[in-house]
Design a protein around this motif. Structure first.
Motif, PDB file in Angstrom:
ATOM      1  N   GLU A 567       0.786  -1.328   0.105  1.00 39.42           N
ATOM      2  CA  GLU A 567       0.026  -0.033  -0.141  1.00 39.42           C
ATOM      3  C   GLU A 567       0.748   1.039   0.102  1.00 39.42           C
ATOM      4  N   ASP A 568       1.993   1.323   0.734  1.00 34.80           N
ATOM      5  CA  ASP A 568       3.156   2.489   0.798  1.00 34.80           C
ATOM      6  C   ASP A 568       3.346   2.716  -0.864  1.00 34.80           C
ATOM      7  N   ALA A 569       3.674   1.768  -1.554  1.00 30.82           N
ATOM      8  CA  ALA A 569       4.081   2.032  -2.871  1.00 30.82           C
ATOM      9  C   ALA A 569       3.077   2.499  -3.667  1.00 30.82           C
ATOM     10  N   LEU A 570       1.668   2.121  -3.471  1.00 27.38           N
ATOM     11  CA  LEU A 570       0.466   2.619  -4.290  1.00 27.38           C
ATOM     12  C   LEU A 570       0.247   3.974  -3.928  1.00 27.38           C
ATOM     13  N   LEU A 571       0.455   4.129  -2.666  1.00 29.75           N
ATOM     14  CA  LEU A 571       0.162   5.417  -2.141  1.00 29.75           C
ATOM     15  C   LEU A 571       1.243   6.406  -2.677  1.00 29.75           C
ATOM     16  N   LYS A 572       2.385   6.284  -2.859  1.00 27.93           N
ATOM     17  CA  LYS A 572       3.500   6.997  -3.614  1.00 27.93           C
ATOM     18  C   LYS A 572       3.303   7.250  -5.113  1.00 27.93           C
ATOM     19  N   ILE A 573       2.685   6.089  -5.677  1.00 27.82           N
ATOM     20  CA  ILE A 573       2.545   6.084  -7.413  1.00 27.82           C
ATOM     21  C   ILE A 573       1.313   7.224  -7.249  1.00 27.82           C
ATOM     22  N   SER A 574       0.008   6.892  -6.646  1.00 24.87           N
ATOM     23  CA  SER A 574      -1.043   7.686  -6.541  1.00 24.87           C
ATOM     24  C   SER A 574      -0.551   9.387  -6.361  1.00 24.87           C
ATOM     25  N   SER A 575       0.073   9.579  -5.485  1.00 26.52           N
ATOM     26  CA  SER A 575       0.748  10.902  -5.287  1.00 26.52           C
ATOM     27  C   SER A 575       1.313  11.741  -6.350  1.00 26.52           C
ATOM     28  N   GLU A 576       2.047  10.760  -7.111  1.00 29.35           N
ATOM     29  CA  GLU A 576       2.780  11.358  -8.325  1.00 29.35           C
ATOM     30  C   GLU A 576       1.713  11.604  -9.368  1.00 29.35           C
ATOM     31  N   LEU A 582       2.620  13.424  -0.845  1.00 24.37           N
ATOM     32  CA  LEU A 582       2.356  12.209  -0.322  1.00 24.37           C
ATOM     33  C   LEU A 582       1.467  12.146   0.820  1.00 24.37           C
ATOM     34  N   GLU A 583       2.151  13.065   1.876  1.00 24.06           N
ATOM     35  CA  GLU A 583       1.209  13.068   2.969  1.00 24.06           C
ATOM     36  C   GLU A 583      -0.294  13.340   3.033  1.00 24.06           C
ATOM     37  N   THR A 584      -0.816  14.057   1.697  1.00 26.86           N
ATOM     38  CA  THR A 584      -2.267  14.228   1.750  1.00 26.86           C
ATOM     39  C   THR A 584      -3.065  13.204   0.892  1.00 26.86           C
ATOM     40  N   VAL A 585      -2.289  12.109   0.790  1.00 24.83           N
ATOM     41  CA  VAL A 585      -3.203  10.770  -0.224  1.00 24.83           C
ATOM     42  C   VAL A 585      -3.477   9.855   0.963  1.00 24.83           C
ATOM     43  N   GLU A 586      -4.474   9.363   0.840  1.00 26.32           N
ATOM     44  CA  GLU A 586      -5.064   8.050   1.682  1.00 26.32           C
ATOM     45  C   GLU A 586      -5.846   7.208   0.990  1.00 26.32           C
ATOM     46  N   CYS A 587      -5.752   6.013   1.365  1.00 27.12           N
ATOM     47  CA  CYS A 587      -6.569   4.990   0.794  1.00 27.12           C
ATOM     48  C   CYS A 587      -7.977   4.879   1.359  1.00 27.12           C
ATOM     49  N   ARG A 588      -8.802   5.323   0.842  1.00 31.69           N
ATOM     50  CA  ARG A 588     -10.436   5.534   1.179  1.00 31.69           C
ATOM     51  C   ARG A 588     -10.897   4.036   1.269  1.00 31.69           C
ATOM     52  N   CYS A 589     -10.874   3.151   0.158  1.00 28.71           N
ATOM     53  CA  CYS A 589     -11.361   1.884   0.158  1.00 28.71           C
ATOM     54  C   CYS A 589     -10.789   1.018  -0.841  1.00 28.71           C
ATOM     55  N   TRP A 594      -8.624  -3.403  -6.803  1.00 25.32           N
ATOM     56  CA  TRP A 594      -8.571  -1.842  -7.087  1.00 25.32           C
ATOM     57  C   TRP A 594      -8.407  -1.192  -5.621  1.00 25.32           C
ATOM     58  N   TYR A 595      -7.667  -0.185  -5.718  1.00 23.86           N
ATOM     59  CA  TYR A 595      -7.632   0.817  -4.533  1.00 23.86           C
ATOM     60  C   TYR A 595      -7.951   2.084  -4.919  1.00 23.86           C
ATOM     61  N   LEU A 596      -8.923   2.546  -4.209  1.00 23.60           N
ATOM     62  CA  LEU A 596      -9.444   4.156  -4.215  1.00 23.60           C
ATOM     63  C   LEU A 596      -8.411   5.081  -3.400  1.00 23.60           C
ATOM     64  N   MET A 597      -7.649   6.130  -3.925  1.00 26.82           N
ATOM     65  CA  MET A 597      -6.814   6.841  -3.320  1.00 26.82           C
ATOM     66  C   MET A 597      -7.623   8.426  -3.343  1.00 26.82           C
ATOM     67  N   GLU A 598      -7.371   9.111  -2.155  1.00 26.22           N
ATOM     68  CA  GLU A 598      -7.868  10.282  -2.206  1.00 26.22           C
ATOM     69  C   GLU A 598      -7.013  11.151  -1.622  1.00 26.22           C
ATOM     70  N   SER A 599      -6.890  12.465  -2.364  1.00 24.88           N
ATOM     71  CA  SER A 599      -6.011  13.398  -1.782  1.00 24.88           C
ATOM     72  C   SER A 599      -6.967  14.826  -1.674  1.00 24.88           C
ATOM     73  N   ARG A 613     -10.228  18.155  -3.772  1.00 28.34           N
ATOM     74  CA  ARG A 613     -10.336  16.865  -3.425  1.00 28.34           C
ATOM     75  C   ARG A 613      -9.799  16.229  -4.945  1.00 28.34           C
ATOM     76  N   SER A 614      -8.953  15.194  -4.981  1.00 35.87           N
ATOM     77  CA  SER A 614      -8.696  14.712  -6.404  1.00 35.87           C
ATOM     78  C   SER A 614      -8.739  13.137  -5.712  1.00 35.87           C
ATOM     79  N   VAL A 615      -9.079  12.296  -6.772  1.00 33.27           N
ATOM     80  CA  VAL A 615      -9.253  10.771  -6.683  1.00 33.27           C
ATOM     81  C   VAL A 615      -8.640  10.042  -7.645  1.00 33.27           C
ATOM     82  N   ALA A 616      -7.822   9.018  -7.363  1.00 37.82           N
ATOM     83  CA  ALA A 616      -7.155   8.227  -8.272  1.00 37.82           C
ATOM     84  C   ALA A 616      -7.646   6.752  -7.807  1.00 37.82           C
ATOM     85  N   VAL A 617      -7.994   5.845  -8.844  1.00 36.00           N
ATOM     86  CA  VAL A 617      -8.174   4.498  -8.625  1.00 36.00           C
ATOM     87  C   VAL A 617      -7.071   3.725  -9.167  1.00 36.00           C
ATOM     88  N   ILE A 618      -6.203   2.714  -8.670  1.00 37.72           N
ATOM     89  CA  ILE A 618      -5.152   2.069  -8.987  1.00 37.72           C
ATOM     90  C   ILE A 618      -5.082   0.668  -8.513  1.00 37.72           C
TER      91      ILE A 618
END
Length: 708
Positions: A567-576, A582-589, A594-599, A613-618
């Motif tokens: 999950e840490d690696a996925l958070l970093k990719i989502s942040s980029e 990076l500190e603004t990104v969290e895994c919501r569900c 699939w992981y839904l990340m929100e910043s 609010r920005s959303v990424a699905v990774i």
């Protein structure tokens, strides 16, 4: 040894081949040889395959996928090297007069002074007999027709009469096809035109298909040969024999297919940069944008990649007038037959500037530099990019810095400028040509510049893309193995098929039927049914339902380098991907792959603060398949469709006096991403959702994202 995928790309100058490990998707080998025009393309294919196998100790039985991209259909159309087509138009009653006019396509101009010629006969389909059909075909043969096209009004509903004509023609030893085989859309004129273009290619492509198929068999490879399509997929060689038109523009499709599969691009603009021109295409939500292709300025029902081509590339020459740089291109050093200034390896002394006309009708404004040794070299865009440090050491376009600078000093002195300012002027002139087109694509496809990556491919990707990204304030990257990205795209391509039908207000049964038909069609094209993925699109404005299917020729994961990340690696990719700390990104569900990340970030404007609010699905392998600002989301179980999902859509629906506009919606569950953005109302959305999620259990969870 591991199984191997082989891709072959036959170009006008060189034929390239790559071998890719089927399990790791690593590039094992690459090879380039001159294209064998005189002996025939098939001879070159045999030669390059044998050399690739021998030099890398690959046994023929280890090859489990082999495909090649060909420019033959495109070249045949550009050169007018096509068969004369006899058209049998059919219709009756009130519609007969209109059908007669719309099926008589006459001649089609393919290129300046190059035409596709047709002969035409019309039959009343209400009084059709075998003798009548036979006599009509004989008349067309007397008019030198080599291929027969049968085209009847409403044949997409009932192709019986078209099939009668096709069978009769084949009994006479003629190639034949019908409008219903090419497209299932209404629109008799465009359907007939598309069928005619396809038919004109059949004789030449049949010959080539037979030769290339035999060429692969001669190498003892047992895997069936696949051919690149214009939409970035591949199809079996048997399908090429029926629908050669689908290989048109396939050369342009291969590069972006490679970038999509090999580089995991979610949202970006891909540039395949050669020596003479750039091909530019758009990737959105992990899919390449597609539109109807044109032939000779006429629309067809052929859907191909939306590729924009500009004459700006690595070899573009510099035009100078009245001691000022006035243009870059359109002519290239390749067309002029002059070597690049930046690739001179020997120590050289430069004497003076001269100006040439690459072609007879060109202005004498293209600058070259003369050497004391007597050789001439062209000033190029690649030289300017090397001077300004855009080309990294080891890149295909990296030149000899010392000689390049000495050559440009001569031009700079002539213009009364510094070497760096001269090169900067050239880069600015070239990139200015691209900025407007990129802005146009961003607007047309509703892209967010903040989230776009400009991706460079081809031998000259680094010449253009970094400078353009710098000018436009955008992210960029050069594709791995960029000079071979097209060939890699061929090797990694999935089988692809598409069906379009004219249906007003489609029912759930209509959707199930087209889904069933596309699966049957893609299996015929060489895909394993277990690997097939289907998406359904509805265009209510045009009353069109479209089914698009992709699949593999064997059991494999279609996402490359499929290593599950933590999950840490996925958070970093989502942040980029979201261009946010990076500190603004969290895994919501999360659900399935699939992981839904929100910043959530704070933006201050004047005295006011607002949250963005920005959303990424990774996915679990780190591929970002969706990213967007101002997006709402919900996770629910299948059984909560009524009490969670429908209210969620209702909350995001815009109501007015005239109508209700539902949001754009994506669903993510198990291994599937379902694009519902083409739906016009709740009924359509739920119909497709129900069909696609039919096999889910009640407690299986689904992530829905929606935006207005």
């Amino acid at each position: 040894m591991s199984k191997v995928r082989i891709g072959i790309d036959v170009g006008g100058t060189f034929t390239d081949a790559v071998a890719i490990n089927n399990e790791t998707y690593e590039l094992m080998a690459k090879l380039k040889i001159p294209t064998t025009h005189k002996e025939g393309v098939a001879v070159g294919i045999v030669k390059i395959i044998k050399q690739l196998l021998e030099e890398n100790n690959i046994a023929p039985e280890d090859v489990n996928f082999i495909a090649h991209g060909t420019t033959q259909a495109t070249n045949a159309l550009l050169e007018g090297d096509v068969a004369r087509v006899g058209v049998v138009g059919m219709g009756t009653g009130i519609d007969g007069r209109g059908a007669k006019k719309e099926t008589n396509v006459q001649e089609i101009e393919l290129a300046p002074n190059k035409y596709l010629h047709t002969a035409f006969e019309f039959l009343d389909s209400n009084a059709l007999s075998d003798d009548q059909i036979s006599e009509t075909i004989n008349l067309l043969v007397e008019k030198n027709s080599e291929v027969i096209v049968a085209s009847e009004a409403y044949s997409v509903d009932n192709p019986e009469n078209e099939l009668k004509v096709i069978d009769n023609a084949k009994e006479k030893g003629l190639y034949a096809t019908g409008g219903h085989e090419i497209s299932q859309l209404y629109g008799l004129k465009m359907r007939t035109r598309t069928a005619v273009v396809n038919a004109s290619l059949i004789p030449k492509m049949m010959q080539t298909a037979n030769m290339t198929e035999q060429a692969v068999k001669d190498t003892k490879i047992s895997s069936n040969l696949m051919i690149m399509r214009c939409d970035g997929g591949v199809m079996s060689i048997n399908e090429v024999r029926k629908r050669p038109i689908l290989t048109m523009l396939s050369g342009l499709a291969a590069g972006v297919a490679g970038a999509l599969m090999y580089e995991k691009i979610s949202d970006g603009i891909f540039f395949e940069v050669g020596g003479t021109s750039i091909d530019i295409s758009v990737i959105k939500n992990g899919k390449v944008m597609i539109k109807y292709a044109q032939v000779g300025g006429h629309k067809t029902y052929l859907r191909s990649l939306d590729v924009r081509t500009l004459a700006v590339a690595g070899g573009s020459m510099i035009r100078v007038k009245n001691k000022e740089i006035v243009d870059v291109g359109p002519r290239s050093a390749h067309i002029a037959g002059i070597e690049y200034e930046c690739f001179i390896s020997d120590s050289t002394n430069f004497a003076d500037i001269e100006f040439v006309s690459p072609r007879e009708d060109d202005p004498c404004e293209y600058a070259i530099v003369k050497c004391e040794q007597g050789n001439n070299y062209s000033y190029t865009l690649a030289g300017a990019a090397n001077l300004l440090g855009y080309i990294p050491d080891g890149d295909y376009a990296y030149g000899n810095a010392e000689n390049n600078k000495k050559a440009w000093k001569v031009l700079a002195d002539y213009l009364g400028m510094s070497v760096e300012d001269t090169a900067r002027k050239v880069i600015n002139v070239a990139t200015d040509k691209l900025v407007g087109l990129i802005d146009e694509l961003v607007h047309e496809y509703e892209l967010d510049k903040k989230f776009i990556t400009l991706v460079g491919g081809g031998g000259s990707g680094a010449v253009v893309v970094p400078a353009l990204a710098e000018k436009m304030g955008m992210q960029c990257k050069i594709a791995k193995n960029a000079p071979y990205i097209s060939t890699i795209g061929v090797a990694l391509a999935m089988v692809s098929e598409e069906i379009e039908r004219s249906i007003s207000n489609p029912t759930e049964q209509d959707i199930k039927q087209i889904r069933s038909d596309i699966i049957e069609k893609i299996v015929q094209s060489g895909a394993k049914e277990e690997t097939v993925d289907v998406s359904i699109e509805i265009d209510s404005q045009k009353n069109v339902v479209r089914a698009v299917a992709t699949g593999s020729t064997e059991f494999r994961n279609k996402d490359l380098n499929a290593t599950e990340l933590d999950e840490d690696a996925l958070l970093k990719i989502s942040s980029e991907a979201l261009v946010t700390p990076l500190e603004t990104v969290e895994c919501r569900c999360k659900t399935g792959r699939w992981y839904l990340m929100e910043s959530v970030t704070e933006q201050k404007k004047f005295l006011f603060k607002s949250k963005i609010r920005s959303v990424a699905v990774i996915d679990r392998e780190g591929v970002v398949r969706f990213k967007r600002e101002k997006t709402n989301y919900v996770i629910f179980n299948k059984q909560e469709r009524e009490n969670v999902f429908i209210p969620f859509i209702d909350e995001n629906t815009v109501y007015s006096d005239a109508n209700a506009t539902i949001p754009k919606v994506f669903l993510f569950y198990k291994e599937k991403m379902l694009d519902l953005t083409g739906m016009q109302n709740m009924t359509q959305l739920l119909s497709i959702m129900d069909v696609e999620t039919e096999m889910l259990k009640d407690d299986d969870s689904i992530i829905a994202v929606a935006y207005k």
